[in-house]
Design a protein around this motif. Structure first.
Motif, PDB file in Angstrom:
ATOM      1  N   THR A 163       3.042  -5.347   5.207  1.00  0.00           N
ATOM      2  CA  THR A 163       2.598  -6.678   5.690  1.00  0.00           C
ATOM      3  C   THR A 163       3.435  -6.957   7.088  1.00  0.00           C
ATOM      4  O   THR A 163       2.994  -7.459   7.909  1.00  0.00           O
ATOM      5  CB  THR A 163       3.086  -7.615   4.680  1.00  0.00           C
ATOM      6  OG1 THR A 163       2.114  -7.472   3.478  1.00  0.00           O
ATOM      7  CG2 THR A 163       2.740  -8.943   4.812  1.00  0.00           C
ATOM      8  N   ASP A 269      -0.404  -7.232   1.252  1.00  0.00           N
ATOM      9  CA  ASP A 269      -1.692  -6.233   1.629  1.00  0.00           C
ATOM     10  C   ASP A 269      -2.388  -5.915   0.312  1.00  0.00           C
ATOM     11  O   ASP A 269      -3.229  -5.087   0.383  1.00  0.00           O
ATOM     12  CB  ASP A 269      -1.134  -4.976   2.484  1.00  0.00           C
ATOM     13  CG  ASP A 269      -0.081  -4.312   1.602  1.00  0.00           C
ATOM     14  OD1 ASP A 269      -0.340  -3.216   1.203  1.00  0.00           O
ATOM     15  OD2 ASP A 269       0.810  -5.057   1.104  1.00  0.00           O
ATOM     16  N   PRO A 286      -3.366  -4.192   6.107  1.00  0.00           N
ATOM     17  CA  PRO A 286      -1.973  -3.405   5.977  1.00  0.00           C
ATOM     18  C   PRO A 286      -1.530  -2.727   7.499  1.00  0.00           C
ATOM     19  O   PRO A 286      -2.391  -2.378   8.215  1.00  0.00           O
ATOM     20  CB  PRO A 286      -2.399  -1.968   5.077  1.00  0.00           C
ATOM     21  CG  PRO A 286      -3.580  -2.431   4.311  1.00  0.00           C
ATOM     22  CD  PRO A 286      -4.427  -3.561   5.303  1.00  0.00           C
TER      23      PRO A 286
END
Length: 338
Positions: A163, A269, A286
């Protein structure tokens, strides 16, 4: 807190799965008391052992002669299904991160994300057993504030791995793996949001990574709190089995005068981490392969615009964050006049 030499208070966990069980864990010449419930998993037991010993769950090997080794090796196994007896003592073999020379800040690579059917997701969120687990976690895990909560601010909760940071690519300097525009994003968000960081790793790793990236010392924003894997709970899905998630209710219960479902948004993510609060989660793209993608990744810049736009709304839980990229200021104006 670790205590020595206390046995279990129940003769069986199978009939009363929610009854608290007190286990004695022997490690490194000492005994530690760990309290769990029958409806917890082996993975949750390892969390509690980690809290007492500082040995991360992934470093632990649990030994109990009357239990098949494979059972204790499977984090998804419910404790109520194991033949635990009164005065149970088990042995744990493991090493703390401070004693590991290589890869001290290794972080687990979590894969196999999934999206649950809507009906099943609602059932998980509302299931009595999961609410019980959340209440236990609220009583067990104390969020330590690094900076005061601010009146009138909304709350932004951020994951770390994939993230804010590519934790798998090699690099000579951690800054090479930082997601582009991280500090600009946090500074802009801080104007309207308190910021908490919540990672599925150990607190030591969270503090180290955030310090290395300069997040804890940046003069343009302040981090309200850090949360680690011990704040997570384990839930069960009919289609996906047992998995961990991040219940925002933990935060709301400890700071009810500041935060609620109406003013909280969480970036991760992994969408499964939102299962206890799906209306508050935004699945971020991601950030992987940092060396090749950092010149083109603009996710945080785009999300800055979205965060600042929705900050004007009274209730963020009414938004569908899956459609954040198509959200505009016109959406805000229409919602404010509804």
């Amino acid at each position: 807190m670790a205590m020595a030499g206390v046995g279990v208070g129940s003769t069986s966990t199978t009939s009363l799965p929610e009854e608290e069980i007190t286990l004695t864990v022997k490690w490194s010449g000492k005994e530690y008391t760990v309290r769990v419930c029958g409806d917890d998993t082996v993975g949750e037991l390892k969390r509690r052992i980690c809290q007492a010993t500082d040995v991360l769950p992934k470093r632990q090997k649990l030994l109990y002669p009357k239990t098949l080794p494979s059972k204790l090796a499977d984090d998804a196994v419910l404790l109520s299904s194991l033949p635990f007896k009164s005065s149970l003592k088990m042995t744990m073999i493991g090493t703390t991160e401070d004693d590991i020379i290589v890869d001290q800040v290794e972080s687990p690579d979590i894969v196999d994300d999934f999206e649950l059917p809507r009906d099943e997701a609602v059932e998980i969120k509302d299931k009595h057993g999961n609410k019980q687990k959340l209440r236990r976690r609220i009583s067990q895990y104390k969020i330590e504030l690094r900076n005061p909560c601010r009146e009138g601010k909304k709350l932004l909760v951020l994951d770390i791995d994939y993230t804010l940071f590519d934790h798998r690519s090699p690099a000579e300097n951690p800054l090479q793996l930082m997601r582009p525009f991280l500090h600009e994003f946090l500074a802009a968000a801080y104007a309207e949001y308190d910021i908490m960081i919540w990672s599925a790793t150990s607190m030591k790793w969270v503090e180290l990574k955030m310090a290395e990236l300069g997040v804890l010392s940046n003069p343009n924003y302040k981090i309200t709190a850090l949360l680690d894997h011990l704040a997570m709970i384990t839930v069960q899905s009919d289609s996906r089995g047992i998995f961990d998630c991040k219940p925002l209710g933990l935060i709301w219960a400890q700071f009810p005068e500041f935060y609620s479902s109406k003013n909280t948004i969480m970036f991760d993510d992994l969408r499964r981490n939102f299962v206890m609060n799906p209306q508050n989660g935004l699945t971020i793209k991601p950030f992987k392969r940092a060396h090749s993608s950092r010149d083109s990744d603009q996710e945080l810049m785009k999300l800055t615009t979205y965060l600042l736009a929705i900050a004007e709304l009274d209730d963020l839980s009414t938004l569908d964050h899956n459609n954040w990229q198509s959200f505009s200021e016109d959406n805000v104006k229409r919602r404010r006049h509804q």
